[in-house]
Design a protein around this motif. Structure first.
Motif, mmCIF file in Angstrom:
data_model
loop_
_atom_site.group_PDB
_atom_site.id
_atom_site.type_symbol
_atom_site.label_atom_id
_atom_site.label_comp_id
_atom_site.label_asym_id
_atom_site.label_seq_id
_atom_site.Cartn_x
_atom_site.Cartn_y
_atom_site.Cartn_z
ATOM 1 N N GLY A 52 5.041 -24.284 24.873
ATOM 2 C CA GLY A 52 6.013 -24.122 25.925
ATOM 3 C C GLY A 52 7.643 -24.740 25.601
ATOM 4 N N ASN A 53 7.786 -26.044 25.681
ATOM 5 C CA ASN A 53 9.063 -26.437 25.368
ATOM 6 C C ASN A 53 9.081 -27.429 24.081
ATOM 7 O OD1 ASN A 53 7.986 -28.653 26.639
ATOM 8 N ND2 ASN A 53 9.755 -29.185 27.551
ATOM 9 N N ARG A 54 7.909 -27.446 23.453
ATOM 10 C CA ARG A 54 7.769 -28.369 22.279
ATOM 11 C C ARG A 54 7.379 -27.719 21.178
ATOM 12 N NH1 ARG A 54 2.694 -32.641 21.949
ATOM 13 N NH2 ARG A 54 1.429 -30.656 21.443
ATOM 14 N N MET A 55 7.909 -28.286 20.000
ATOM 15 C CA MET A 55 7.600 -27.245 18.554
ATOM 16 C C MET A 55 7.075 -28.383 17.621
ATOM 17 S SD MET A 55 9.981 -25.079 16.032
ATOM 18 C CE MET A 55 10.778 -26.594 15.625
ATOM 19 N N MET A 56 6.217 -27.933 16.891
ATOM 20 C CA MET A 56 5.203 -28.926 16.276
ATOM 21 C C MET A 56 5.095 -28.122 14.642
ATOM 22 S SD MET A 56 1.460 -30.082 16.990
ATOM 23 C CE MET A 56 0.504 -31.235 16.234
ATOM 24 N N VAL A 57 5.509 -29.006 13.720
ATOM 25 C CA VAL A 57 5.335 -28.317 12.292
ATOM 26 C C VAL A 57 4.442 -29.334 11.612
ATOM 27 C CG1 VAL A 57 6.497 -28.057 10.203
ATOM 28 C CG2 VAL A 57 7.844 -27.705 12.329
ATOM 29 N N ILE A 58 3.255 -28.801 11.197
ATOM 30 C CA ILE A 58 2.370 -29.597 10.377
ATOM 31 C C ILE A 58 2.217 -28.816 8.752
ATOM 32 C CG2 ILE A 58 1.047 -29.968 12.554
ATOM 33 C CD1 ILE A 58 -1.109 -27.885 11.697
ATOM 34 N N LYS A 59 1.526 -29.559 8.038
ATOM 35 C CA LYS A 59 1.088 -29.229 6.823
ATOM 36 C C LYS A 59 -0.392 -29.186 6.573
ATOM 37 C CE LYS A 59 3.047 -28.981 2.462
ATOM 38 N NZ LYS A 59 4.222 -29.412 1.553
ATOM 39 N N ALA A 73 -7.935 -35.368 11.992
ATOM 40 C CA ALA A 73 -6.556 -35.547 11.833
ATOM 41 C C ALA A 73 -6.369 -35.629 10.293
ATOM 42 C CB ALA A 73 -6.117 -37.033 12.340
ATOM 43 N N LYS A 74 -7.508 -35.620 9.339
ATOM 44 C CA LYS A 74 -7.222 -35.653 8.131
ATOM 45 C C LYS A 74 -6.996 -34.377 7.427
ATOM 46 C CE LYS A 74 -10.215 -39.770 7.479
ATOM 47 N NZ LYS A 74 -11.632 -40.181 7.245
ATOM 48 N N MET A 75 -7.226 -33.079 8.471
ATOM 49 C CA MET A 75 -7.319 -31.848 8.013
ATOM 50 C C MET A 75 -5.653 -31.414 7.823
ATOM 51 S SD MET A 75 -10.107 -29.886 9.954
ATOM 52 C CE MET A 75 -9.672 -28.348 9.100
ATOM 53 N N TYR A 76 -4.751 -32.245 8.571
ATOM 54 C CA TYR A 76 -3.469 -31.720 8.565
ATOM 55 C C TYR A 76 -2.485 -33.184 8.589
ATOM 56 C CZ TYR A 76 -3.432 -32.851 13.393
ATOM 57 O OH TYR A 76 -3.449 -33.179 14.655
ATOM 58 N N GLU A 77 -1.046 -33.005 8.157
ATOM 59 C CA GLU A 77 -0.280 -33.866 8.385
ATOM 60 C C GLU A 77 0.843 -33.212 9.181
ATOM 61 O OE1 GLU A 77 3.371 -35.715 5.365
ATOM 62 O OE2 GLU A 77 1.626 -34.635 4.437
ATOM 63 N N LEU A 78 1.399 -34.101 10.013
ATOM 64 C CA LEU A 78 2.487 -33.994 11.004
ATOM 65 C C LEU A 78 3.805 -34.107 10.155
ATOM 66 C CD1 LEU A 78 3.214 -33.171 13.865
ATOM 67 C CD2 LEU A 78 3.227 -35.323 14.388
ATOM 68 N N ILE A 79 4.472 -33.004 10.202
ATOM 69 C CA ILE A 79 5.686 -33.007 9.424
ATOM 70 C C ILE A 79 6.742 -33.395 10.525
ATOM 71 C CG2 ILE A 79 7.533 -31.773 8.002
ATOM 72 C CD1 ILE A 79 5.124 -30.297 6.698
ATOM 73 N N GLY A 80 6.867 -32.907 11.821
ATOM 74 C CA GLY A 80 7.873 -32.867 12.762
ATOM 75 C C GLY A 80 7.284 -32.313 13.993
ATOM 76 N N GLU A 81 7.988 -32.952 15.058
ATOM 77 C CA GLU A 81 7.780 -32.336 16.271
ATOM 78 C C GLU A 81 9.067 -32.784 17.310
ATOM 79 O OE1 GLU A 81 4.230 -33.145 19.704
ATOM 80 O OE2 GLU A 81 4.667 -34.861 18.180
ATOM 81 N N GLU A 82 9.465 -31.587 18.024
ATOM 82 C CA GLU A 82 10.452 -31.655 18.628
ATOM 83 C C GLU A 82 10.613 -31.121 20.077
ATOM 84 O OE1 GLU A 82 13.617 -28.342 17.220
ATOM 85 O OE2 GLU A 82 12.837 -29.685 15.664
ATOM 86 N N ILE A 83 11.340 -31.528 20.794
ATOM 87 C CA ILE A 83 11.546 -30.816 22.418
ATOM 88 C C ILE A 83 12.481 -29.846 22.265
ATOM 89 C CG2 ILE A 83 12.038 -31.079 24.751
ATOM 90 C CD1 ILE A 83 9.635 -32.590 23.588
ATOM 91 N N ILE A 84 12.107 -28.648 22.698
ATOM 92 C CA ILE A 84 13.081 -27.440 22.697
ATOM 93 C C ILE A 84 13.747 -27.299 24.105
ATOM 94 C CG2 ILE A 84 13.423 -24.968 22.563
ATOM 95 C CD1 ILE A 84 10.725 -25.263 20.856
ATOM 96 N N GLU A 85 15.065 -27.478 24.043
ATOM 97 C CA GLU A 85 15.861 -27.540 25.260
ATOM 98 C C GLU A 85 16.077 -26.113 25.789
ATOM 99 O OE1 GLU A 85 16.812 -30.105 27.226
ATOM 100 O OE2 GLU A 85 15.989 -31.564 25.597
ATOM 101 N N LYS A 86 16.046 -25.661 27.121
ATOM 102 C CA LYS A 86 16.036 -24.344 27.288
ATOM 103 C C LYS A 86 17.218 -24.159 28.406
ATOM 104 C CE LYS A 86 11.443 -22.657 26.580
ATOM 105 N NZ LYS A 86 10.195 -22.169 27.270
#
Length: 86
Positions: A52-59, A73-86
């Protein structure tokens, strides 16, 4: 491991059918390339998911065929998360 299975096992998305729909709509990228649900995920891949209006970047840190809730949660590392303005 298939992308839809990874998203479900890691509990980023709760159901595999939902993970398949999200990927097939073009809302998931692996290393900058738009990915299908059947795309292969490898360790150290960077996955960008739009909800939706959120973007998540994981490794991706590790791949497992099954996992317990506390180990997911050990399967991935959260690199970034941001709200996308529309």
């Amino acid at each position: 491991m298939r992308l839809d299975k990874f998203l479900k096992i890691s509990r980023i998305i709760k159901r595999r059918t939902v993970a398949k729909e999200v990927a097939d709509q073009g809302r998931v990228q692996i290393n900058g390339q738009v990915a299908k649900s059947s795309s292969t995920v490898k360790v150290e891949d960077e996955i960008k998911i739009t909800f939706g209006n959120r973007m998540m970047v994981i490794k991706v840190k590790q791949l497992q065929e099954s996992t317990k809730k506390e180990d997911a949660a050990k399967m991935y590392e959260l690199i970034g998360e941001e709200i996308i303005e529309k």
